[in-house]
Scaffold this active site. Structure first.
Site, PDB file in Angstrom:
ATOM      1  N   ARG A  30      11.098  12.589  18.109  1.00 31.72           N
ATOM      2  CA  ARG A  30      10.764  12.093  16.766  1.00 31.72           C
ATOM      3  C   ARG A  30      11.730  10.983  16.383  1.00 31.72           C
ATOM      4  O   ARG A  30      11.325   9.954  15.855  1.00 31.72           O
ATOM      5  CB  ARG A  30      10.881  13.222  15.742  1.00 31.72           C
ATOM      6  CG  ARG A  30       9.919  14.348  15.978  1.00 31.72           C
ATOM      7  CD  ARG A  30       8.503  13.938  15.775  1.00 31.72           C
ATOM      8  NE  ARG A  30       7.973  14.365  14.509  1.00 31.72           N
ATOM      9  CZ  ARG A  30       7.056  13.656  13.868  1.00 31.72           C
ATOM     10  NH1 ARG A  30       6.695  12.521  14.327  1.00 31.72           N
ATOM     11  NH2 ARG A  30       6.530  14.076  12.783  1.00 31.72           N
ATOM     12  N   CYS A  85       9.597  -2.385  23.539  1.00 36.49           N
ATOM     13  CA  CYS A  85       9.258  -1.103  22.925  1.00 36.49           C
ATOM     14  C   CYS A  85       7.779  -0.778  23.113  1.00 36.49           C
ATOM     15  O   CYS A  85       7.359   0.346  22.926  1.00 36.49           O
ATOM     16  CB  CYS A  85       9.619  -1.133  21.443  1.00 36.49           C
ATOM     17  SG  CYS A  85       9.064  -2.618  20.591  1.00 36.49           S
ATOM     18  N   SER A  97       2.911  11.017  25.314  1.00 38.70           N
ATOM     19  CA  SER A  97       2.822  11.838  26.533  1.00 38.70           C
ATOM     20  C   SER A  97       1.384  12.020  26.996  1.00 38.70           C
ATOM     21  O   SER A  97       1.130  12.248  28.163  1.00 38.70           O
ATOM     22  CB  SER A  97       3.436  13.211  26.282  1.00 38.70           C
ATOM     23  OG  SER A  97       4.804  13.069  25.964  1.00 38.70           O
ATOM     24  N   GLU A 115       0.937  -6.778  31.606  1.00 42.11           N
ATOM     25  CA  GLU A 115       1.958  -6.376  32.575  1.00 42.11           C
ATOM     26  C   GLU A 115       1.371  -5.511  33.683  1.00 42.11           C
ATOM     27  O   GLU A 115       2.043  -5.168  34.634  1.00 42.11           O
ATOM     28  CB  GLU A 115       3.072  -5.611  31.851  1.00 42.11           C
ATOM     29  CG  GLU A 115       3.799  -6.488  30.840  1.00 42.11           C
ATOM     30  CD  GLU A 115       4.880  -5.701  30.110  1.00 42.11           C
ATOM     31  OE1 GLU A 115       4.962  -4.488  30.325  1.00 42.11           O
ATOM     32  OE2 GLU A 115       5.617  -6.317  29.331  1.00 42.11           O
TER      33      GLU A 115
END
Length: 100
Positions: free
Chosen positions: A51, A68, A74, A97
Site C-alpha cells: 500500500r 513507475c 499482481s 517497451e
DNA sequence: TTCCTGACGCTCG
DNA sequence: GCGAGCGCCAGGA
C-alpha cells in the site's frame, strides 16, 4: 540521465528511506519487464507494505526519470497511474517497451 | 499525536 | 470464474 544522477536527486529530496528504496527498486526494473507492487515492496524491505509503495510512487518527484509505469498489480492489471496521460499512457509505454 | 486515506493483495461468498 | 469485503504499512492533515 544516469541512475547515479537520479540517486543523487533522491538524496536531495527529504524523503524516508523506505520511500527512496521503493524508487530505487523501480529504477532497477529493466526495460521491457514489469514488477508487481508486492515485488517492489519486498525489494524495499517491507513485503507487506504494498500500500505504501503506491503512496511512494504517487509522490515521486522524478516521475519522468523513474519508470513507475513498469509497476503493475499482481493480477496483471495496469492499476493506477498519476503520471501524464494516466493509465492509457502507462499501458502505451508498456506496449512500447514490449512488456505487454 | 491521532485519525483517515491510499497507484494493493488475499480470502471468502 | 467473478465480485465483494477485510487487512497490510506508510504518509499527510
Amino acid at each position: 540521465m544516469g541512475r547515479k544522477t537520479i540517486l543523487a536527486k533522491l538524496e536531495g529530496y527529504r524523503m524516508s528511506e523506505f520511500r527512496k528504496r521503493v524508487l530505487v527498486a523501480t529504477l532497477s526494473i529493466p526495460r521491457g519487464e514489469t514488477r508487481t507492487y508486492k515485488q517492489v515492496a519486498a525489494m524495499a524491505g517491507s513485503p507487506d507494505a504494498y500500500r505504501a509503495v503506491g503512496t511512494a510512487l504517487k509522490n515521486n518527484p522524478l516521475s519522468p526519470a523513474i519508470p513507475c509505469h513498469r509497476v503493475i498489480k499482481s493480477d496483471g492489471s495496469i492499476g493506477n497511474y498519476s503520471g501524464n496521460g494516466g493509465r492509457a499512457a502507462k499501458l502505451r509505454l508498456l506496449k512500447s517497451e514490449g512488456a505487454v
